[in-house]
Design a protein around this motif. Structure first.
Motif, mmCIF file in Angstrom:
data_model
loop_
_atom_site.group_PDB
_atom_site.id
_atom_site.type_symbol
_atom_site.label_atom_id
_atom_site.label_comp_id
_atom_site.label_asym_id
_atom_site.label_seq_id
_atom_site.Cartn_x
_atom_site.Cartn_y
_atom_site.Cartn_z
ATOM 1 N N TYR A 1 120.863 89.132 35.771
ATOM 2 C CA TYR A 1 120.268 87.812 35.576
ATOM 3 C C TYR A 1 121.103 87.057 34.552
ATOM 4 C CZ TYR A 1 116.762 84.410 34.028
ATOM 5 O OH TYR A 1 116.099 83.263 33.687
ATOM 6 N N ARG A 2 121.479 85.841 34.887
ATOM 7 C CA ARG A 2 122.228 85.021 33.929
ATOM 8 C C ARG A 2 121.180 84.359 33.008
ATOM 9 N NH1 ARG A 2 123.173 80.495 30.768
ATOM 10 N NH2 ARG A 2 125.383 80.050 30.623
ATOM 11 N N MET A 3 121.271 84.657 31.727
ATOM 12 C CA MET A 3 120.303 84.110 30.780
ATOM 13 C C MET A 3 120.232 82.586 30.908
ATOM 14 S SD MET A 3 118.762 86.322 29.200
ATOM 15 C CE MET A 3 118.606 87.517 27.928
ATOM 16 N N PRO A 4 119.046 81.998 30.862
ATOM 17 C CA PRO A 4 118.920 80.549 31.088
ATOM 18 C C PRO A 4 119.172 79.715 29.837
ATOM 19 C CG PRO A 4 116.774 81.537 30.806
ATOM 20 C CD PRO A 4 117.755 82.666 30.685
ATOM 21 N N TRP A 5 119.704 80.321 28.794
ATOM 22 C CA TRP A 5 119.854 79.643 27.509
ATOM 23 C C TRP A 5 120.904 78.520 27.603
ATOM 24 C CZ3 TRP A 5 120.549 84.801 24.313
ATOM 25 C CH2 TRP A 5 119.385 85.579 24.472
ATOM 26 N N SER A 6 120.712 77.509 26.778
ATOM 27 C CA SER A 6 121.664 76.391 26.756
ATOM 28 C C SER A 6 121.792 75.887 25.323
ATOM 29 C CB SER A 6 121.167 75.263 27.661
ATOM 30 O OG SER A 6 119.946 74.770 27.150
ATOM 31 N N MET A 7 122.598 74.856 25.136
ATOM 32 C CA MET A 7 122.811 74.296 23.787
ATOM 33 C C MET A 7 121.493 73.831 23.160
ATOM 34 S SD MET A 7 125.236 72.496 21.721
ATOM 35 C CE MET A 7 126.341 71.306 22.400
ATOM 36 N N ASN A 8 120.679 73.122 23.943
ATOM 37 C CA ASN A 8 119.455 72.532 23.387
ATOM 38 C C ASN A 8 118.200 73.378 23.555
ATOM 39 O OD1 ASN A 8 120.944 69.625 24.392
ATOM 40 N ND2 ASN A 8 120.221 69.858 22.307
ATOM 41 N N ASP A 9 118.286 74.442 24.318
ATOM 42 C CA ASP A 9 117.103 75.275 24.557
ATOM 43 C C ASP A 9 117.577 76.722 24.578
ATOM 44 O OD1 ASP A 9 114.560 76.032 25.052
ATOM 45 O OD2 ASP A 9 114.353 75.021 26.991
ATOM 46 N N ASN A 10 117.638 77.308 23.397
ATOM 47 C CA ASN A 10 118.258 78.621 23.259
ATOM 48 C C ASN A 10 117.325 79.533 22.463
ATOM 49 O OD1 ASN A 10 120.257 80.743 22.611
ATOM 50 N ND2 ASN A 10 121.709 79.237 23.406
ATOM 51 N N ALA A 11 117.291 80.797 22.833
ATOM 52 C CA ALA A 11 116.394 81.731 22.132
ATOM 53 C C ALA A 11 116.754 81.868 20.650
ATOM 54 C CB ALA A 11 116.465 83.095 22.810
ATOM 55 N N ILE A 12 118.020 81.601 20.330
ATOM 56 C CA ILE A 12 118.512 81.907 18.980
ATOM 57 C C ILE A 12 119.163 80.689 18.319
ATOM 58 C CG2 ILE A 12 120.100 83.394 17.660
ATOM 59 C CD1 ILE A 12 119.939 85.397 20.030
ATOM 60 N N ALA A 13 118.940 80.547 17.007
ATOM 61 C CA ALA A 13 119.726 79.615 16.184
ATOM 62 C C ALA A 13 120.298 80.432 15.026
ATOM 63 C CB ALA A 13 118.839 78.504 15.653
ATOM 64 N N TRP A 14 121.443 80.046 14.546
ATOM 65 C CA TRP A 14 122.162 80.829 13.539
ATOM 66 C C TRP A 14 122.248 80.028 12.244
ATOM 67 C CZ3 TRP A 14 124.742 85.644 14.158
ATOM 68 C CH2 TRP A 14 125.660 85.981 13.159
ATOM 69 N N LEU A 15 121.542 80.481 11.235
ATOM 70 C CA LEU A 15 121.462 79.738 9.971
ATOM 71 C C LEU A 15 122.260 80.481 8.903
ATOM 72 C CD1 LEU A 15 119.927 77.507 8.258
ATOM 73 C CD2 LEU A 15 118.255 79.297 7.778
ATOM 74 N N GLU A 16 123.206 79.795 8.274
ATOM 75 C CA GLU A 16 123.992 80.441 7.209
ATOM 76 C C GLU A 16 123.569 79.891 5.852
ATOM 77 O OE1 GLU A 16 128.114 81.020 7.777
ATOM 78 O OE2 GLU A 16 127.830 81.730 9.823
ATOM 79 N N LEU A 17 123.252 80.803 4.947
ATOM 80 C CA LEU A 17 122.776 80.396 3.619
ATOM 81 C C LEU A 17 123.897 80.378 2.592
ATOM 82 C CD1 LEU A 17 119.583 82.644 3.409
ATOM 83 C CD2 LEU A 17 119.889 80.448 4.551
ATOM 84 N N THR A 18 124.876 81.188 2.821
ATOM 85 C CA THR A 18 125.912 81.395 1.810
ATOM 86 C C THR A 18 127.150 81.967 2.493
ATOM 87 O OG1 THR A 18 126.424 82.604 -0.215
ATOM 88 C CG2 THR A 18 125.004 83.739 1.332
ATOM 89 N N ASP A 19 128.311 81.774 1.862
ATOM 90 C CA ASP A 19 129.486 82.475 2.394
ATOM 91 C C ASP A 19 129.941 83.572 1.424
ATOM 92 O OD1 ASP A 19 130.726 80.982 0.428
ATOM 93 O OD2 ASP A 19 131.896 79.739 1.803
ATOM 94 N N ILE A 20 129.033 83.919 0.508
ATOM 95 C CA ILE A 20 129.338 85.005 -0.433
ATOM 96 C C ILE A 20 128.744 86.299 0.121
ATOM 97 C CG2 ILE A 20 129.038 85.845 -2.805
ATOM 98 C CD1 ILE A 20 128.565 82.931 -3.653
ATOM 99 N N CYS A 21 129.451 87.396 -0.077
ATOM 100 C CA CYS A 21 128.949 88.678 0.394
ATOM 101 C C CYS A 21 129.165 89.749 -0.686
ATOM 102 C CB CYS A 21 129.655 89.074 1.689
ATOM 103 S SG CYS A 21 128.865 90.483 2.477
#
Ligand code: SF4
Length: 411
Positions: free
Chosen positions: A9-29
């Motif tokens: 099954y090809r996941m139905p996700w797209s730019m505007n309707d996606n299961a995931i969003a990626w939030l970055e808080l910092t670039d320090i590790c």
């Protein structure tokens, strides 16, 4: 079974309707990982900027879960506030972490703030203090430590991911075996195939057509000539060792029709035995059903202990039917197994960007890990190119460019 997109099954996700969003808080590790896409340039983001990005996702991305990433998100001073803000907006906060800063006390507080789960990154190329030079199998002890800690708190899902290098590819079955044995505590495993550029053989051309210094990127190495591992190879080594495993859905590439950029499976079993995997029909019902009922596509199952009701999907899914038959046969032979809890565990495989000979990169179609940069959504794996050079670079063969320049200079 050999991979064939027609069986997935090809996941139905797209730019505007996606299961995931990626939030970055910092670039320090607090750790250096060889496969990391981020380097320290700006440090911690102000909390107001982070909250603005969370609202941006709610408005433009419609995610079910927000992956809180970095850098290392657990060292971000306002992490509790971030988790609470995401939860208040009815999205599921999931922390992507190396877990070095994680303690049972912090875990409790995070859960109280509304956290849904963790994706813990552990692999043999991380140079962790006290764990240097360990094999993936030896690192299962560390995975176990965090799986127990998350499980002891309860009500949170635990996914473990690792980057797959040419040198660690053959160890994938050791990690899958560990995950399978802990199916009651481990909701999923993710394998990300390592990609890099080599500064000695490549040049990078920025959006303004100028040649830029590619070695400024943390994900570029001075020299690299090993053969990258692909998703189908990861799929194959898992299936060769665990015949009950099979993939059910995928995301292709943006440029190549044959790419399997994301391959996901959900296999079914108990702590003692696996019975099979769900097929494309179940994947479709799960995505469409979740979207119809909750308004978002689904990335993580919040409850892995699914019970024998999963076999009702046999009515529409031949793969589940095979798993149900295998379970029934097992129960007839050992009736006590009727009372063993049945779980579903996901196994994801990600094939990071592949550079094509013309310099463009084959990215994940409908990239689930897009993040915000300068008010736009960009692929998080290449955000440092935006931060350093204003946009994605084209990576070209140094020798070829030099030859073409000489030819262009000739009268
Ligand atoms: S294209 Fe998106 S999903 Fe694929 S590796 Fe990059 S950030 Fe991750």
């Amino acid at each position: 079974m050999a991979l064939d997109k027609r069986n997935l099954y090809r996941m139905p996700w797209s730019m505007n309707d996606n299961a995931i969003a990626w939030l970055e808080l910092t670039d320090i590790c607090n750790l250096y990982c060889e496969g990391c896409y981020r380097q320290k340039i700006t440090g911690h983001k102000p909390i107001e900027e982070v909250k603005e990005e969370i609202r941006f996702f709610k408005r433009w991305r419609n995610p079910d879960n927000v992956s809180i990433a970095g850098g290392e998100p657990l060292i971000y001073p306002n992490i509790m506030d971030v988790v609470a803000t995401i939860a208040e907006l009815k999205m599921k906060p999931v922390i992507l972490t190396n877990a070095m800063a994680l303690t049972p006390e912090m875990l409790k507080e995070l859960k109280k703030a509304g956290l849904s789960g963790f994706t813990v990154h552990i692999d043999s190329h991380q140079n962790r203090p006290h764990w240097k030079g360990k094999t993936e199998k030896e690192l299962n002890e560390l995975r176990q430590h965090y799986a127990e800690m998350i499980n002891d708190e309860g009500g949170l899902y635990a996914v473990f991911n690792s980057t797959v290098y040419p040198s660690s590819y053959h160890e994938i079955p050791d990690v899958v075996r560990w995950g399978r044995e802990n199916i009651d505590k481990v909701h999923g495993l993710v394998f990300i195939t390592y990609r890099t550029g080599a500064a000695d053989t490549s040049v990078a051309v920025a959006v303004d057509s100028k040649i830029v210094d590619i070695s400024k990127l943390s994900y570029v190495r001075d020299h690299f000539e090993e053969k990258f591992v692909t998703s189908p190879e990861v799929y194959q080594i898992i299936q060769d060792n665990f015949p009950e495993y099979d993939a059910g859905c995928y995301l292709g590439g943006t440029l190549r029709v044959e790419s399997y950029k994301w391959l996901a499976s959900a296999w079914i079993g108990t702590k003692k035995k696996m019975y099979g995997s769900v097929g494309k029909q179940t994947m479709e019902v799960a995505q469409a059903g979740h979207h119809a009922l909750k308004g978002t596509y689904l990335a993580y199952l919040s409850e892995a202990k699914i019970g024998a009701k999963v076999f009702l999907l046999s009515a529409i899914d031949p793969s589940v039917r095979r798993a149900a038959k295998s379970w029934l046969k097992s129960v007839v032979r050992h009736p006590g197994q009727l009372f063993d809890s049945i779980y579903v565990q996901s196994i994801g495989i990600i094939q990071a960007p592949d550079i094509l000979p013309d310099g463009r990169a084959d990215m994940c179609d409908s990239c689930p890990d897009m993040t915000v940069w300068d008010g736009k959504l960009v692929n998080s794996c290449r955000m440092d190119e935006y931060r350093l050079f204003g946009g994605m670079v084209s990576v070209l063969d140094k020798a070829k460019v030099a030859q073409e320049t000489v030819m262009a200079d000739q009268p």
